[in-house]
Design a protein around this motif. Structure first.
Motif, short mmCIF file in Angstrom:
data_model
loop_
_atom_site.label_atom_id
_atom_site.label_comp_id
_atom_site.label_asym_id
_atom_site.label_seq_id
_atom_site.Cartn_x
_atom_site.Cartn_y
_atom_site.Cartn_z
N UNK A 92 8.45 -10.06 3.17
CA UNK A 92 8.60 -8.74 2.61
C UNK A 92 7.22 -7.90 2.68
N UNK A 93 7.72 -6.81 3.27
CA UNK A 93 6.63 -5.78 3.34
C UNK A 93 6.70 -4.42 2.06
N UNK A 94 5.93 -3.94 2.10
CA UNK A 94 5.89 -2.64 1.28
C UNK A 94 6.45 -1.65 2.04
N UNK A 95 7.31 -0.65 1.02
CA UNK A 95 8.14 0.32 1.82
C UNK A 95 7.50 1.30 2.59
N UNK A 96 6.52 1.80 2.15
CA UNK A 96 5.53 3.03 3.10
C UNK A 96 4.76 2.72 4.13
N UNK A 97 3.93 1.73 3.81
CA UNK A 97 2.82 1.20 4.60
C UNK A 97 3.31 0.06 5.54
N UNK A 120 -1.93 16.84 2.70
CA UNK A 120 -0.91 16.31 1.78
C UNK A 120 -1.50 15.19 1.10
N UNK A 121 -0.71 14.42 0.39
CA UNK A 121 -0.94 13.29 -0.41
C UNK A 121 -1.30 12.22 0.69
N UNK A 122 -2.01 10.88 0.37
CA UNK A 122 -2.12 9.96 1.24
C UNK A 122 -0.89 9.27 1.09
N UNK A 123 -0.36 8.81 2.35
CA UNK A 123 0.75 7.91 2.36
C UNK A 123 0.59 6.63 1.88
N UNK A 124 1.32 6.19 1.01
CA UNK A 124 1.46 4.87 0.54
C UNK A 124 0.32 4.60 -0.38
N UNK A 125 -0.30 5.57 -1.07
CA UNK A 125 -1.32 5.62 -2.18
C UNK A 125 -0.94 4.70 -3.40
#
Length: 194
Positions: free
Chosen positions: A141-146, A62-67
């Motif tokens: 603050x952090x990124x949503x996925x990673x 599948x797609x790479x998470x947080x690409x």
């Protein structure tokens, strides 16, 4: 000083190139994974070869998470990493419609003026990136996925921005010194004698 500015600018450009190459590879792998995942879930493959579809889906492809998060941070760094070498060699986009008809001394003055302006803008950008980074660090603050801290992206971009600002300041000084002394200090070949 010219040698140091050139070495630092080249190192930053190489780092920017390495990051961009990694981002291209990451994007290609993510798109390939997304395509294979879509193929595994497609009606055509599940009808014709359900075992193959199940095996493909079972691999977890599948797609790479947080690409997109990584691409966003990496491209920001790469842009700042390429600015010093662009500034050093006057490789920014220019419009020379009228300046081609002007005397060389006037052209050198125009180039020096814009180098001073760009140096000031680069210093302003680095200063504001510093404040942006400290705000992101303070608020956690952090990124949503990673979920990696956003300030990391600001920090690596700040490194490039500071180097760009320092090289920009040196270029502005070198242009002005070149006008005052009549010598060419900058390594660019684009400065034409008309």
């Amino acid at each position: 000083m010219a040698g140091l500015a050139e070495r630092v600018a080249r190192v930053m450009a190489i780092l920017g190139g390495v990051v961009l190459t990694a981002l291209v590879a990451l994007t290609c792998l993510s798109v390939l994974g997304r395509g294979l995942n879509t193929l595994g879930h497609s009606d055509v493959l599940t009808t014709i070869a359900p075992g193959l579809a199940s095996a493909l889906i079972g691999t977890g492809v599948g797609p790479i998470t947080g690409d997109f998060e990584l691409v966003e941070a990496g491209v920001a760094f790469a842009i700042f990493a390429f600015l010093p070498i662009c500034q050093l060699y006057s490789a920014h986009a220019t419009v020379d419609v009228f300046t081609g008809m002007m005397p060389a001394r006037l052209n050198r003055g125009i180039v020096a003026f814009w180098d001073v302006v760009l140096a000031a803008v680069l210093v302003l950008i680095a200063w504001r990136l510093w404040f942006g980074m400290t705000d992101k660090l303070r608020y956690g603050e952090t990124t949503f996925l990673l979920q990696f801290p956003v300030w990391w992206a600001y920090a690596v971009s700040l490194v490039g921005a500071v180097v760009a600002a320092l090289v920009g300041l040196w270029c502005a000084w070198a242009r002005i010194a070149g006008i005052l002394t009549g010598r060419r200090i900058m390594p660019d070949e684009r400065e034409a004698d008309h």
